[in-house]
Write an enzyme that holds these catalytic residues in place. Structure first.
Site, mmCIF file in Angstrom:
data_model
loop_
_atom_site.group_PDB
_atom_site.id
_atom_site.type_symbol
_atom_site.label_atom_id
_atom_site.label_comp_id
_atom_site.label_asym_id
_atom_site.label_seq_id
_atom_site.Cartn_x
_atom_site.Cartn_y
_atom_site.Cartn_z
ATOM 1 N N TYR A 53 0.804 3.549 1.181
ATOM 2 C CA TYR A 53 0.215 3.548 -0.163
ATOM 3 C C TYR A 53 0.979 4.471 -1.109
ATOM 4 O O TYR A 53 0.848 4.352 -2.326
ATOM 5 C CB TYR A 53 -1.250 3.999 -0.133
ATOM 6 C CG TYR A 53 -2.187 3.141 0.681
ATOM 7 C CD1 TYR A 53 -1.786 1.954 1.273
ATOM 8 C CD2 TYR A 53 -3.516 3.540 0.856
ATOM 9 C CE1 TYR A 53 -2.658 1.191 2.022
ATOM 10 C CE2 TYR A 53 -4.397 2.786 1.603
ATOM 11 C CZ TYR A 53 -3.964 1.620 2.191
ATOM 12 O OH TYR A 53 -4.847 0.870 2.942
ATOM 13 N N HIS A 125 -1.457 1.866 11.474
ATOM 14 C CA HIS A 125 -1.814 0.943 10.397
ATOM 15 C C HIS A 125 -1.845 -0.520 10.832
ATOM 16 O O HIS A 125 -2.621 -1.318 10.313
ATOM 17 C CB HIS A 125 -0.834 1.102 9.229
ATOM 18 C CG HIS A 125 -1.385 0.685 7.912
ATOM 19 N ND1 HIS A 125 -1.062 1.299 6.731
ATOM 20 C CD2 HIS A 125 -2.254 -0.291 7.576
ATOM 21 C CE1 HIS A 125 -1.705 0.716 5.725
ATOM 22 N NE2 HIS A 125 -2.426 -0.254 6.220
#
Length: 291
Positions: A53, A125
């Site tokens: 991100y 992730h």
């Protein structure tokens, strides 16, 4: 705004996580700091970010700003108020190519957490780096000092990925959480059942389907009956499924509404009407079946 209405889930390592999180995917660095700070003021105490991100510094910084102000106003210590917050980040695939690479990735995540001092939850992730590297990454995560990384888990893992991890002879820590896209149109019954049978809690991202289903007639009708929005119906559904929904918005008005779904309850019949167990309509990526 009061935070007392948010329930907690006790994880398999006996730590507790607020059953509502604020997601920060696609929130740019130019606005993440201020937006997270405003979310803290609204009552949010659980924040979710990730290496990919590229806003970890800003997310942690917004939380720290609020904690410092709250400590000054209440006379409490920084550490006392820090305990009220839950900070999650994730290792991206580039960090998951070896035990050494994962350790460096964790160190970098801790540096970006800054004055928060520790990470409450660290996730892999995705499973996309392959079986060997998933194990190497988990080995590094479970070897890490628990005073710096309190809980560890996975994201976007399918049953076969979890089975491989659980059958590894070096396993010392079972994942605390599997974070997935979960909604009435992406219910993933097999994965959910498997996780629940193995004591792994489910976090639900995109719980309001990125807005795509907010005009669904069934959802809107149920919302009208309870005097709530369609988004609040979907968040309540997620809560009653025992998931931990992660909401994301850049609107302060929606931020407040997304925090306000704890004062009504869906009936068993309404839950069944909302369920679509045979549907598979993800709004984000799908990698639970990869090798």
């Amino acid at each position: 705004m009061s935070t007392t209405k948010v329930p907690f889930v006790t994880l398999n390592n006996k730590t507790r996580i607020p059953q509502l999180g604020f997601g920060t995917y696609l929130i740019p660095t130019t606005t993440a700091y201020d937006l997270v700070y405003e979310a803290c003021k609204q009552g949010y105490r659980h924040f979710d970010t990730a290496t990919i991100y590229k806003n970890e510094v800003e997310v942690s910084g917004g939380i720290v700003k609020f904690i410092k102000e709250e400590a000054k106003q209440t006379g409490s210590s920084f550490d006392e108020i820090r305990k009220q917050f839950y900070y999650t980040t994730k290792l991206w695939n580039d960090d998951c190519t070896s035990h050494e690479a994962a350790t460096k990735g964790i160190d970098t995540c801790l540096q970006k957490a800054g004055e928060l001092q520790y990470i409450d939850l660290l996730l892999i992730h995705s499973p996309l780096m392959g079986p060997k590297n998933r194990i190497a990454t988990w080995s590094a995560m479970q070897d890490y000092d628990t005073s710096k990384v309190r809980s560890i888990g996975i994201s976007n893992f399918g049953v076969k990925h979890i089975e491989q991890l659980l059958s590894w002879d070096g396993l010392e820590i079972t994942p605390a959480i599997n974070q997935l896209e979960l909604s009435p149109w992406v219910m993933r019954p097999e994965i959910v059942k498997f996780c629940q049978q193995n004591g792994i809690e489910l976090e639900a991202y995109c719980p309001i389907t990125r807005g795509l289903k907010l005009t669904d007639p069934t959802i809107t009708k149920i919302g009208e009956k309870h005097g709530v929005t369609a988004a609040q119906v979907l968040l309540r559904w997620s809560l009653q499924k025992k998931f931990i929904p992660l909401v994301k918005t850049v609107s302060l008005k929606r931020m407040a509404a997304n925090f306000d779904f704890f004062d009504f309850e869906l009936t068993a019949d309404e839950m069944k009407l909302i369920d679509h167990p045979e549907a598979h309509e993800p709004t984000a990526w799908e990698c639970t079946e990869c090798e």
